[in-house]
Motif scaffolding. Structure first.
Motif, mmCIF file in Angstrom:
data_model
loop_
_atom_site.group_PDB
_atom_site.id
_atom_site.type_symbol
_atom_site.label_atom_id
_atom_site.label_comp_id
_atom_site.label_asym_id
_atom_site.label_seq_id
_atom_site.Cartn_x
_atom_site.Cartn_y
_atom_site.Cartn_z
ATOM 1 N N THR A 89 0.853 -1.183 0.000
ATOM 2 C CA THR A 89 0.000 0.000 0.000
ATOM 3 C C THR A 89 0.890 1.234 0.000
ATOM 4 N N LEU A 90 0.540 2.188 -0.842
ATOM 5 C CA LEU A 90 1.158 3.497 -0.815
ATOM 6 C C LEU A 90 0.297 4.337 0.116
ATOM 7 N N MET A 91 0.898 4.801 1.204
ATOM 8 C CA MET A 91 0.173 5.542 2.237
ATOM 9 C C MET A 91 0.534 7.026 2.161
ATOM 10 N N VAL A 92 -0.465 7.863 2.373
ATOM 11 C CA VAL A 92 -0.274 9.307 2.355
ATOM 12 C C VAL A 92 -0.858 9.889 3.638
ATOM 13 N N PRO A 93 -0.050 10.641 4.405
ATOM 14 C CA PRO A 93 -0.600 11.318 5.566
ATOM 15 C C PRO A 93 -1.586 12.387 5.095
ATOM 16 N N TYR A 94 -2.673 12.540 5.829
ATOM 17 C CA TYR A 94 -3.758 13.399 5.374
ATOM 18 C C TYR A 94 -4.255 14.273 6.512
ATOM 19 N N ASN A 95 -4.389 15.546 6.219
ATOM 20 C CA ASN A 95 -4.942 16.502 7.186
ATOM 21 C C ASN A 95 -6.453 16.538 6.978
ATOM 22 N N LEU A 96 -7.190 15.904 7.885
ATOM 23 C CA LEU A 96 -8.637 15.806 7.746
ATOM 24 C C LEU A 96 -9.312 17.172 7.826
ATOM 25 N N THR A 97 -8.806 18.056 8.668
ATOM 26 C CA THR A 97 -9.398 19.386 8.825
ATOM 27 C C THR A 97 -9.242 20.205 7.552
ATOM 28 N N ALA A 98 -8.053 20.214 6.989
ATOM 29 C CA ALA A 98 -7.785 20.979 5.771
ATOM 30 C C ALA A 98 -8.284 20.256 4.515
ATOM 31 N N GLY A 99 -8.491 18.937 4.619
ATOM 32 C CA GLY A 99 -8.963 18.176 3.475
ATOM 33 C C GLY A 99 -7.922 17.999 2.391
ATOM 34 N N ARG A 100 -6.649 17.801 2.805
ATOM 35 C CA ARG A 100 -5.575 17.635 1.814
ATOM 36 C C ARG A 100 -4.423 16.827 2.424
ATOM 37 N N PRO A 101 -3.591 16.280 1.533
ATOM 38 C CA PRO A 101 -2.407 15.564 2.034
ATOM 39 C C PRO A 101 -1.488 16.509 2.797
ATOM 40 N N ARG A 102 -0.644 15.903 3.630
ATOM 41 C CA ARG A 102 0.324 16.675 4.419
ATOM 42 C C ARG A 102 1.662 15.946 4.393
ATOM 43 N N ARG A 103 2.679 16.591 4.908
ATOM 44 C CA ARG A 103 3.993 15.963 5.034
ATOM 45 C C ARG A 103 4.032 15.123 6.313
ATOM 46 N N LEU A 104 4.891 14.130 6.311
ATOM 47 C CA LEU A 104 5.103 13.346 7.526
ATOM 48 C C LEU A 104 5.806 14.204 8.569
ATOM 49 N N LEU A 105 5.384 14.069 9.812
ATOM 50 C CA LEU A 105 6.078 14.728 10.908
ATOM 51 C C LEU A 105 7.381 13.984 11.187
ATOM 52 N N GLU A 106 8.326 14.661 11.790
ATOM 53 C CA GLU A 106 9.621 14.038 12.086
ATOM 54 C C GLU A 106 9.452 12.782 12.939
ATOM 55 N N ALA A 107 8.572 12.837 13.944
ATOM 56 C CA ALA A 107 8.347 11.668 14.806
ATOM 57 C C ALA A 107 7.752 10.507 14.012
ATOM 58 N N GLU A 108 6.882 10.806 13.056
ATOM 59 C CA GLU A 108 6.302 9.762 12.216
ATOM 60 C C GLU A 108 7.382 9.128 11.337
ATOM 61 N N ARG A 109 8.230 9.961 10.746
ATOM 62 C CA ARG A 109 9.315 9.448 9.899
ATOM 63 C C ARG A 109 10.261 8.561 10.709
ATOM 64 N N ASP A 110 10.596 9.009 11.919
ATOM 65 C CA ASP A 110 11.480 8.221 12.782
ATOM 66 C C ASP A 110 10.856 6.873 13.121
ATOM 67 N N PHE A 111 9.561 6.878 13.451
ATOM 68 C CA PHE A 111 8.864 5.631 13.768
ATOM 69 C C PHE A 111 8.876 4.696 12.560
ATOM 70 N N LEU A 112 8.506 5.208 11.411
ATOM 71 C CA LEU A 112 8.449 4.388 10.201
ATOM 72 C C LEU A 112 9.822 3.869 9.797
ATOM 73 N N ALA A 113 10.858 4.684 9.993
ATOM 74 C CA ALA A 113 12.218 4.269 9.634
ATOM 75 C C ALA A 113 12.635 3.020 10.400
ATOM 76 N N GLY A 114 12.123 2.837 11.598
ATOM 77 C CA GLY A 114 12.444 1.655 12.385
ATOM 78 C C GLY A 114 11.867 0.372 11.820
ATOM 79 N N TRP A 115 10.915 0.496 10.893
ATOM 80 C CA TRP A 115 10.266 -0.681 10.307
ATOM 81 C C TRP A 115 10.646 -0.877 8.846
ATOM 82 N N ARG A 116 11.719 -0.196 8.422
ATOM 83 C CA ARG A 116 12.191 -0.411 7.043
ATOM 84 C C ARG A 116 12.733 -1.814 6.915
ATOM 85 N N ALA A 117 12.499 -2.406 5.798
ATOM 86 C CA ALA A 117 13.025 -3.749 5.539
ATOM 87 C C ALA A 117 14.532 -3.711 5.745
#
Length: 143
Positions: free
Chosen positions: A110-138
């Motif tokens: 799955t290609l996942m996109v962070p989304y700002n529900l209030t603004a109704g548009r995609p957003r950038r990953l937060l640093e904490a999110e990137r750090d968390f996801l980086a720990g699960w890289r193959a």
């Protein structure tokens, strides 16, 4: 290894007329595994923002063998393959049972996109999110 492992339990109602889990219900099992990683595990690691808006932009599923209902959980392995500033790709391997060496019956991404529900548009990953996801890289070390 940077693989998140979780168990999901197919339901009797997930079966089709041929006695195996219907393709659409397999996608729901992938969703349950993804929620375990992106919402539950992320919150446990102090990153609750992931549950505030993530959307699937693309889904690819390869069905390698039938997944049959047994009443038991199946093993789903999830890892991050690509990590960009405003998207990431998750890879899945669904095994026909809970064993680490059980047969892989489905592979997906799955290609996942962070989304700002209030603004109704995609957003950038937060640093904490990137750090968390980086720990699960193959090939990573997990969290």
């Amino acid at each position: 290894m940077g693989v998140f492992v979780t168990g999901v339990r197919p339901r009797w109602s997930d079966m089709d007329a041929f006695g195996h889990v219907n393709h659409a219900n397999t996608v729901t099992l992938l969703e349950e595994a993804r929620i375990d990683l992106l919402f539950t595990e992320a919150a446990r690691h102090g990153v609750p923002e992931m549950a505030e808006g993530m959307v699937v932009a693309r889904l690819v599923v390869d069905y390698l063998a039938p997944l049959t209902f047994t009443g038991d959980e199946v093993r789903v392995e999830v890892s991050v393959r690509e990590l960009k500033s405003a998207s990431f790709t998750l890879d899945y391997a669904v095994r026909g049972d809970r064993r680490e060496d059980g047969p892989v019956v489905t592979r997906a991404e799955t290609l996942m996109v962070p989304y700002n529900l209030t603004a109704g548009r995609p957003r950038r990953l937060l640093e904490a999110e990137r750090d968390f996801l980086a720990g699960w890289r193959a090939g990573g070390n997990g969290a």
